[in-house]
Design a protein around this motif. Structure first.
Motif, short mmCIF file in Angstrom:
data_model
loop_
_atom_site.label_atom_id
_atom_site.label_comp_id
_atom_site.label_asym_id
_atom_site.label_seq_id
_atom_site.Cartn_x
_atom_site.Cartn_y
_atom_site.Cartn_z
N THR A 77 25.05 24.80 28.91
CA THR A 77 23.37 24.11 29.13
C THR A 77 22.36 24.52 30.02
OG1 THR A 77 23.76 22.81 31.27
CG2 THR A 77 24.68 24.80 32.49
N GLU A 78 21.28 24.37 30.35
CA GLU A 78 19.95 24.92 30.26
C GLU A 78 19.75 24.14 31.78
OE1 GLU A 78 17.95 26.31 26.42
OE2 GLU A 78 17.51 23.93 27.93
N SER A 79 20.63 23.02 32.78
CA SER A 79 20.28 22.02 33.80
C SER A 79 19.77 23.99 35.04
CB SER A 79 20.98 21.62 33.93
OG SER A 79 22.64 22.57 33.94
N LYS A 80 19.40 23.26 35.32
CA LYS A 80 18.75 24.45 36.84
C LYS A 80 20.55 24.26 38.01
CE LYS A 80 13.84 23.00 37.07
NZ LYS A 80 13.06 22.47 37.47
N ASN A 81 21.14 23.83 37.99
CA ASN A 81 21.94 23.46 38.79
C ASN A 81 23.18 23.98 37.95
OD1 ASN A 81 22.48 21.41 37.54
ND2 ASN A 81 23.31 19.94 38.94
N ASN A 82 22.93 24.68 36.56
CA ASN A 82 24.38 25.33 36.30
C ASN A 82 25.30 24.11 36.15
OD1 ASN A 82 22.69 27.68 35.45
ND2 ASN A 82 23.83 27.94 37.58
N GLN A 83 24.72 22.71 35.44
CA GLN A 83 25.86 21.48 35.79
C GLN A 83 25.88 21.24 34.13
OE1 GLN A 83 26.11 17.55 38.02
NE2 GLN A 83 27.98 17.78 38.66
N LYS A 84 27.15 21.15 33.48
CA LYS A 84 27.34 20.72 32.10
C LYS A 84 27.58 18.88 31.98
CE LYS A 84 27.46 20.32 27.77
NZ LYS A 84 26.29 20.43 26.21
N VAL A 85 26.98 18.10 31.44
CA VAL A 85 27.19 16.97 31.31
C VAL A 85 28.03 16.16 29.51
CG1 VAL A 85 26.70 14.87 31.74
CG2 VAL A 85 25.43 16.16 33.13
N VAL A 86 28.74 16.08 30.05
CA VAL A 86 29.37 15.76 28.41
C VAL A 86 29.10 14.18 28.57
CG1 VAL A 86 31.77 15.84 26.62
CG2 VAL A 86 30.48 17.23 27.36
N THR A 87 28.88 13.42 27.22
CA THR A 87 29.14 11.53 27.71
C THR A 87 29.75 11.64 26.25
OG1 THR A 87 26.96 12.13 25.36
CG2 THR A 87 26.14 12.06 28.35
N ARG A 88 30.87 10.29 27.14
CA ARG A 88 31.75 9.39 25.76
C ARG A 88 31.63 7.80 26.13
NH1 ARG A 88 36.55 10.75 23.44
NH2 ARG A 88 37.79 8.82 23.11
N HIS A 89 31.08 7.37 24.68
CA HIS A 89 30.95 5.83 24.74
C HIS A 89 32.28 5.62 24.79
CE1 HIS A 89 28.93 2.46 23.85
NE2 HIS A 89 27.87 2.64 23.39
N ILE A 90 32.12 4.03 25.47
CA ILE A 90 33.22 3.35 25.15
C ILE A 90 33.84 2.73 24.41
CG2 ILE A 90 32.31 2.49 27.95
CD1 ILE A 90 31.70 -0.54 27.00
N TRP A 91 33.45 2.48 23.41
CA TRP A 91 33.37 2.76 21.97
C TRP A 91 33.53 3.94 20.96
CZ3 TRP A 91 29.09 -1.53 21.66
CH2 TRP A 91 29.69 -2.96 22.24
N GLU A 92 34.48 5.56 21.40
CA GLU A 92 34.34 6.42 21.22
C GLU A 92 35.66 6.02 20.08
OE1 GLU A 92 32.54 10.19 20.56
OE2 GLU A 92 31.78 8.57 21.34
N GLU A 93 36.51 5.46 20.74
CA GLU A 93 37.33 6.05 19.32
C GLU A 93 37.54 4.73 18.12
OE1 GLU A 93 40.14 1.86 20.92
OE2 GLU A 93 39.15 2.44 22.21
N TYR A 94 36.04 4.18 18.19
CA TYR A 94 35.88 3.51 16.91
C TYR A 94 35.89 4.30 15.63
CZ TYR A 94 37.28 -1.11 18.56
OH TYR A 94 37.47 -2.50 19.74
N ILE A 95 34.63 5.31 16.82
CA ILE A 95 34.07 6.53 16.09
C ILE A 95 35.30 7.68 15.58
CG2 ILE A 95 32.66 8.96 16.00
CD1 ILE A 95 30.59 6.32 15.71
N GLU A 96 36.54 7.55 16.58
CA GLU A 96 37.86 8.14 15.86
C GLU A 96 38.31 8.20 14.77
OE1 GLU A 96 39.07 8.70 20.03
OE2 GLU A 96 38.02 10.16 20.59
N LYS A 97 38.68 6.44 14.97
CA LYS A 97 39.22 5.76 13.56
C LYS A 97 38.22 6.28 12.24
CE LYS A 97 41.09 2.24 16.99
NZ LYS A 97 41.13 1.22 16.69
N CYS A 98 37.09 6.04 12.52
CA CYS A 98 36.42 6.72 11.16
C CYS A 98 36.70 7.69 10.56
CB CYS A 98 34.86 5.82 11.51
SG CYS A 98 34.66 4.58 11.70
N GLU A 99 36.87 9.05 11.44
CA GLU A 99 36.77 9.75 11.75
C GLU A 99 38.67 9.77 11.08
OE1 GLU A 99 34.92 13.59 11.76
OE2 GLU A 99 33.77 11.34 11.19
N ASP A 100 39.23 9.86 11.02
CA ASP A 100 40.97 9.64 10.50
C ASP A 100 41.09 9.59 8.99
OD1 ASP A 100 41.91 10.44 12.91
OD2 ASP A 100 42.08 8.82 13.67
N ILE A 101 40.18 7.65 9.17
CA ILE A 101 40.09 7.35 8.00
C ILE A 101 39.48 8.38 6.69
CG2 ILE A 101 38.71 5.48 6.30
CD1 ILE A 101 39.02 3.88 8.79
#
Length: 488
Positions: A358-382
């Motif tokens: 991270t390049e944030s000033k407070n040294n805090q890392k933020v990772v985001t995950r969409h509430i429909w991320e499971e559908y993208i994961e199913k596409c990766e399985d396919i």
């Protein structure tokens, strides 16, 4: 010995028929054989007055466009010039060698006076699809969708900036509902409904306000239209949606997909490129019990920083684990539907990997995950299943080939028309001609492969001997030609 052509008079007179001047394998003969355009009379009969002077044959008007788009002639003016000296084109129109061809402005005038605001061009497009379906070429299991830009008839320098209201996403109501449910599950208050009307500034053309600005490469900008198009395994164009060129493929896809879903019920696979790889589109396809074929999409991360997949999601504890085995806990779910997972700044401050994280000033890392991320994961399985590579690889032979042919051979690289309706009607005719040309060539090739097929249909009704009948049917099957018998 060198041959030398005898000089003959340029005014030589010969007695011959127009039909004899057209080669038997010319494309216009194939087009004329595969579809009877007389249905156009019924489509347009209410657009003509029952009294007054006789108009130009409406079938001829449509055939003028078929010649233009099939043979990739750049304009109607040039098309008329070609027809005047081309015996094959005259034969297709039904005009004699000395008969006067209609003026190039005739179609434009008829469009303004009769065809504008009607669905005649759409009906012609789908009538051609019906003829294709009768021949067994309208397969539906695999459908390939992609978008391409068409340069508009507008000067890039003649423009203005206006403020418009931002359009609401088609799935906004469903998304807001699921966001609040997710926040409730995490003991968060629901988000208040945002009543604020958001606006944005866009650049529009003064020549053609319906088109949109498109960034072609890093430096060049042009006004353009965007056509999202669907085709099948034979490269037959099933449907399309045309919009201004400043829209993204993923925002246009749902409109086209809904029509495809309703028209082609037996469809199973939807092959689309990485530009469509969003949680909303993945959810839309999977919720309809269809299988999305989506490719690998490279993470858009700065060079030297950890990729998102290097942060492991723990579904049981609902948290992320960083490459240094520290936990990123759930923080909130924002209005865009992304859950935010944040690290402890005290853990990151003394971490040796912080510069890769991270390049944030407070040294805090933020990772985001969409509430429909499971559908993208199913596409990766396919994507990792057997047969995916072969099915997805057909895109370059189908939809990408369609766009290449349309632009190189049929004049789709740019449009001379202005206005969304006019461009849409142009594409109905252009894509209809491409489908018609493909049908004509396939049927011609299959007939040509068999030396006996030309007499089959004439002889079939007179066959009483079972052995001969069996032999003729075997001949049809071996030729792999789609056929329909009307046994009476």
């Amino acid at each position: 010995m060198m041959g030398k052509k005898d000089k003959i008079s340029k005014t030589q007179i010969e007695i011959l028929s127009l039909d004899s001047l057209v080669p038997q394998d010319h494309l216009v003969r194939k087009l004329d054989q595969v579809i009877d355009l007389s249905f156009i009379y019924d489509l347009v009969k209410d657009l003509y007055s029952k009294t007054g002077a006789e108009s130009i044959d409406p079938v001829v008007l449509i055939k003028l466009n078929i010649i233009q788009y099939t043979f990739g002639i750049r304009s109607m003016r040039q098309t008329i010039k070609e027809i005047e000296v081309n015996a094959a084109y005259r034969w297709y129109l039904g005009y004699g060698l000395t008969e006067k061809i209609p003026h190039f402005s005739t179609f434009s005038k008829n469009y303004q006076r009769r065809f504008k605001g009607t669905d005649i061009f759409e009906q012609i497009f789908f009538r051609i699809l019906n003829e294709i379906a009768k021949c067994g070429l309208l397969t539906e299991e695999n459908i390939y969708i992609d978008g391409t830009h068409i340069k508009a008839n507008a000067n890039i320098h003649n423009k203005e900036t206006i403020e418009v209201e931002e359009s609401v996403k088609y799935y906004q109501d469903i998304l807001e509902k699921e966001i609040n449910e997710d926040r409730k599950n995490h003991n968060k208050k629901p988000l208040k409904k945002n009543e604020e009307i958001k606006t944005k500034e866009i650049t529009v053309s003064k020549n053609d306000p319906d088109c949109g600005i498109f960034h072609k490469g890093e430096h060049k900008k042009v006004f353009a239209y965007l056509s999202n198009t669907a085709c099948n395994d034979y490269g037959i164009i099933l449907d399309f949606e045309v919009t201004s060129g400043n829209k993204h493929d993923s925002t246009v896809f749902p409109i086209l997909y809904e029509r495809i879903k309703n028209k082609y019920k037996s469809n199973k696979y939807i092959a689309i490129d990485a530009g469509y790889k969003t949680p909303a589109i993945a959810k839309q396809i999977l919720d309809n019990d269809k299988i999305p074929l989506l490719p690998y999409k490279r993470p858009m991360t700065k060079k030297g920083f950890y990729k998102k997949y290097e942060y492991v999601y723990d579904e049981y504890y609902d948290c992320y684990i960083c490459p240094n085995n520290k936990i990123l806990k759930y923080s909130t779910t924002n209005r865009n539907g992304y859950q935010e997972y944040k690290s402890n700044p005290n853990d990151c401050k003394n971490c040796k990997y912080v510069k890769n994280c991270t390049e944030s000033k407070n040294n805090q890392k933020v990772v985001t995950r969409h509430i429909w991320e499971e559908y993208i994961e199913k596409c990766e399985d396919i994507r990792h299943t057997k047969g995916f590579k072969e099915k997805y690889g057909r895109r370059k032979e189908t939809i990408e080939r369609v766009f290449a042919d349309a632009k190189e051979l049929h004049g789709m690289r740019y449009t001379l028309h202005r206005g969304l309706e006019r461009v849409k009607n142009e594409l109905y005719l252009l894509f209809g001609c491409m489908n018609l040309k493909k049908l004509a060539k396939i049927i011609w090739k299959r007939y040509k492969n068999s030396s006996e097929l030309h007499v089959l249909f004439e002889d079939l009704k007179n066959i009483s001997n079972f052995r001969i009948l069996k032999r003729h049917f075997r001949l049809l099957i071996n030729s792999k030609m789609p056929f329909v018998f009307n046994l009476k």
